[in-house]
Enzyme design. Structure first.
Site, PDB file in Angstrom:
ATOM      1  N   HIS A   1      -2.048  -4.076   4.946  1.00  0.00           N
ATOM      2  CA  HIS A   1      -1.864  -3.670   6.342  1.00  0.00           C
ATOM      3  C   HIS A   1      -3.211  -3.443   6.999  1.00  0.00           C
ATOM      4  O   HIS A   1      -4.177  -3.063   6.346  1.00  0.00           O
ATOM      5  CB  HIS A   1      -0.978  -2.412   6.440  1.00  0.00           C
TER       6      HIS A   1
ATOM      7  N   CYS B   1       0.847  -1.190   0.000  1.00  0.00           N
ATOM      8  CA  CYS B   1       0.000   0.000   0.000  1.00  0.00           C
ATOM      9  C   CYS B   1       0.888   1.248   0.000  1.00  0.00           C
ATOM     10  O   CYS B   1       1.999   1.236   0.529  1.00  0.00           O
ATOM     11  CB  CYS B   1      -0.905   0.004   1.233  1.00  0.00           C
TER      12      CYS B   1
ATOM     13  N   ARG C   1       2.782   5.010   6.416  1.00  0.00           N
ATOM     14  CA  ARG C   1       3.163   4.287   7.630  1.00  0.00           C
ATOM     15  C   ARG C   1       3.680   2.876   7.325  1.00  0.00           C
ATOM     16  O   ARG C   1       4.009   2.121   8.238  1.00  0.00           O
ATOM     17  CB  ARG C   1       1.955   4.196   8.580  1.00  0.00           C
TER      18      ARG C   1
ATOM     19  N   CYS D   1      -6.142  -0.133   6.903  1.00  0.00           N
ATOM     20  CA  CYS D   1      -5.903   0.519   5.609  1.00  0.00           C
ATOM     21  C   CYS D   1      -7.076   1.438   5.261  1.00  0.00           C
ATOM     22  O   CYS D   1      -8.238   1.004   5.226  1.00  0.00           O
ATOM     23  CB  CYS D   1      -5.737  -0.555   4.532  1.00  0.00           C
TER      24      CYS D   1
ATOM     25  N   ASP E   1       0.434   3.806   1.680  1.00  0.00           N
ATOM     26  CA  ASP E   1       0.359   4.414   3.017  1.00  0.00           C
ATOM     27  C   ASP E   1       1.756   4.753   3.568  1.00  0.00           C
ATOM     28  O   ASP E   1       2.644   3.891   3.575  1.00  0.00           O
ATOM     29  CB  ASP E   1      -0.350   3.424   3.958  1.00  0.00           C
TER      30      ASP E   1
HETATM   31 CO    CO Z   1      -3.431   1.189   3.029  1.00  0.00          CO
END
Ligand code: CO
Length: 226
Positions: free
Chosen positions: A99, A43, A47, A102, A45
């Site tokens: 994750h 992803c 993080r 998400c 993302d």
């Molecule tokens: Co995500």
């Protein structure tokens, strides 16, 4: 912490100096070739920074990231990354990494409109719809979200197995193993969802086994919480 753009360039200088001091010649060696063993499809993302999580150095991990780690059969971007990784770099492993928590999966789960991305997340909604009867048996939205994050990994790993690139590699006898993992934002740990396929004949069984294990895990949780 708010950083100015200039701070990023300063931090880069310091990082490059530190890396070179620790391993003299590090960048010169990487200049001419990369030989990563792994392709990470994760992803976007912030993080979930791929190399950092698995503590790998530049040159060791080939990476493709998009919103909600989706592998679509007609996405030339992702397919090109997979093709380059398999045919040119000869990576040994392709790992789809989802994750928990998400945002993309959450929006898909609840039909939340976020804009253009809705069309991309439609693929995750297809996953939701495929498993909707089972998802409805789960207790609460957070558990459903965790479960859909995991289901999405299984489905996208299955999609990797179905690409012409991976199919052709297996037909050639090239060793490529497809995996599905999920990452915990809350503890920094990766979990192997055990959808591991080393050839086309294993794919259906690997998917079914991983799906059964996933469902059993959530059944355990539901029993414990009641
Ligand atoms: Co995500």
């Amino acid at each position: 912490m708010t950083l100015l753009l200039k701070d990023l360039l300063d931090k880069n200088k310091a990082w490059a100096a530190r890396t070179e001091a620790r391993t003299p010649g590090f960048f010169t060696r990487l200049r001419n070739q990369q030989s990563p063993q792994y392709l990470w499809i994760g992803c976007a993302d912030s993080r979930v920074p791929a190399s950092e999580i698995v503590d790998l150095l530049p040159g060791e991990l080939f990476v493709h990231r998009n919103v909600a780690n989706v592998v679509v059969h007609s996405d030339l971007n992702c397919l090109s990354v997979v093709q380059f990784a398999v045919d040119q770099l000869m990576v040994k492993h392709i790992i789809v990494v989802g994750h928990y928590g998400c945002g993309g999966v959450r929006a898909a789960l609840h039909d939340t409109r976020v804009g253009l991305t809705d069309n991309w997340l439609r693929h995750v909604q297809d996953v939701r719809d495929r498993h909707t009867a089972w998802l409805k048996t789960l207790d609460g939205d957070e558990q459903r979200l965790d479960a859909l994050c995991e289901l999405n990994v299984l489905e996208q790993a299955l999609n990797v197995c179905k690409t012409t690139v991976v199919q052709d590699a297996w037909i050639r006898g090239q060793g490529v193993v497809v995996h599905g993992w999920v990452y915990g934002l809350h503890d920094g740990l990766l979990k192997d969802l055990s959808i591991t396929a080393t050839g086309w004949s294993e794919v259906d069984t690997a998917y079914e086994k991983a799906l059964s294990a996933l469902r059993a895990r959530y059944a355990d949780t539901a029993t414990k919480s009641t």
